[in-house]
Design an enzyme around this catalytic site. Structure first.
Site, PDB file in Angstrom:
ATOM      1  N   HIS A   1       0.862  -1.189   0.000  1.00 24.32           N
ATOM      2  CA  HIS A   1       0.000   0.000   0.000  1.00 24.32           C
ATOM      3  C   HIS A   1       0.895   1.234   0.000  1.00 24.32           C
ATOM      4  CE1 HIS A   1      -2.767  -2.782   2.572  1.00 24.32           C
ATOM      5  NE2 HIS A   1      -2.728  -3.149   1.304  1.00 24.32           N
TER       6      HIS A   1
ATOM      7  N   HIS B   1      -8.276 -14.702   6.012  1.00 26.77           N
ATOM      8  CA  HIS B   1      -7.563 -14.208   4.826  1.00 26.77           C
ATOM      9  C   HIS B   1      -7.802 -15.182   3.682  1.00 26.77           C
ATOM     10  CE1 HIS B   1      -4.312 -13.122   2.070  1.00 26.77           C
ATOM     11  NE2 HIS B   1      -4.240 -11.973   2.701  1.00 26.77           N
TER      12      HIS B   1
END
Length: 424
Positions: free
Chosen positions: A109, A175
């Site tokens: 990110h 996840h």
């Protein structure tokens, strides 16, 4: 659920309300309702004072430089609750506050700025300790520590690698291909180089790279090996309830404590369903899990478990930051069908962003997807191969003639934190 009862579906920092039409069979599935710990910070302190398989912080007296990896803004980790007791204990054993490096683990990110540091940690901690953001593309921040048995280059943030005491924090959440978050992931992915993350994520096409599965899961095993090679002296992981309150904190050895936490996480997040549905109405869980489409995609992956092939997913995701990744979007708009994207991904060397297109299209190849989103315009939704509509009601009206007389609908208000298990 009775017909006409309004259902609230998280959407950014708000909710969408949907009233099911008469005749629809509606099942709402959420992680199990657990009360948060009566004192959130005390729960963290208790974990720190009874670590699983490792020393307490007090037993590290004499260390000079400490690194603490934390999650960035895209994860609702209560850093303001977790970090202060850690810092307090470090100061009590003589560590100078400015020698405590809190590193925001951004993975791939964008790097975090000071405003986000304050949002994550509060002004008092930001002013007291040294807070920095990881940047996987900044070679000056990266050091090499070796290679895993799977060939992954172990390249991580130098401030972490060079610390005398290494701590990783985070949350244990489902996840889609490493089973559960938490444990060494805050180091390997949060503080890894682009090359490390790419190599690890290239394993996602493995059959065992699955939601909720740890043992025999190649990317999870690789992450744990990174933890072993670089070193993690202590993890502090939390499991959150539907209100983002800490239910349980675990601390200690990066595998032993993590697996203990996963036992409780499975009890919370695994939800049985009777049968698959014609429609799933899905939210990633609101802000920050629908900050952009790159993050919101995970909700689509979880929902694909509950919808019959050829059925429909209505994804509600605010996406105030838009798509969130150029490579993801550019890959999608370069092809005409989901199947072409899947074949493209399998034919090339692994690329971050392209992998998200692969995961996205793995659902699109089997299920029709409609999108409700303020942050994604019609052009971009077309590029993503999904149909954008203004409301859930508009989608239902459009597809109702294709549905059976009493269609089954599964609503997943917190899809990113829900592991549906179909009863067999």
């Amino acid at each position: 659920m009775l017909a006409l009862e309004k259902i609230k579906i998280p959407y950014g920092k708000e909710n969408i309300e949907w009233t099911p039409p008469n005749g629809f069979q509606v099942e709402v599935i959420n992680p199990k309702a657990y009360e948060g710990a009566s004192n959130q910070e005390e729960e963290v302190v208790k974990a720190l004072e009874s670590p699983i398989g490792s020393k307490t912080i007090e037993e590290f007296k004499g260390v000079n430089k400490v690194a603490i990896a934390i999650s960035d803004l895209t994860r609702p980790v209560p850093n303001k609750v977790i970090i202060p007791p850690i810092v307090e204990k470090l100061e009590k054993i003589g560590v100078k506050s400015k020698n405590i490096f809190v590193i925001v683990g951004t993975g791939l990110h964008r790097p975090s700025d000071k405003e986000e540091f304050i949002h994550l940690l509060g002004e008092e901690i930001v002013d007291k300790v040294t807070v920095i953001s990881h940047d996987a593309n900044n070679e000056e921040l990266i050091v090499s520590c070796g290679v895993t048995s799977k060939g992954t280059p172990v390249e991580v943030n130098k401030y972490y690698a060079e610390a005398d005491l290494k701590i990783v924090t985070g949350m244990i959440d489902p996840h889609q291909f490493i089973g559960f978050t938490g444990g060494a992931k805050g180091l390997a992915i949060g503080l890894g180089s682009k090359r490390l993350i790419q190599a690890n994520h290239s394993m996602l096409t493995s059959e065992n790279a699955q939601l909720g599965l740890l043992e025999g899961n190649p990317p999870r095993e690789d992450i744990d090996e990174v933890g072993k090679i670089v070193g993690i002296d202590l993890i502090v992981n939390v499991i959150l309830n539907n209100n983002k309150e800490i239910v349980k904190a675990v601390a200690g050895h990066f595998i032993k404590a993590h697996r203990r936490g996963v036992e409780l996480a499975k009890d919370i997040f695994e939800v049985p369903i009777r049968e698959k549905a014609e429609i799933a109405i899905v939210s990633p869980g609101g802000f920050p899990k629908d900050l952009n489409m790159y993050q919101a995609q995970k909700g689509l992956a979880h929902a694909s478990r509950v919808v019959k092939d050829g059925g429909y997913i209505i994804l509600t995701a605010d996406c105030s930051e838009g798509i969130g990744d150029d490579k993801f979007y550019n890959t999608m708009k370069s092809f005409k069908t989901p199947e072409e994207v899947i074949e493209h991904f399998k034919s090339i060397e692994f690329e971050i962003g392209v992998h998200k297109a692969f995961l996205w299209c793995r659902t699109l190849s089997k299920i029709n997807v409609y999108l409700i989103s303020r942050g994604i315009n019609d052009r971009d939704s077309c590029g993503l191969m999904v149909e954008k509509r203004e409301s859930i009601e508009a989608v239902i009206e459009e597809i109702k003639h294709k549905l059976p007389e009493k269609p089954k609908v599964i609503v997943m208000p917190k899809a990113n934190s829900t592991i549906p298990v179909v009863n067999k």
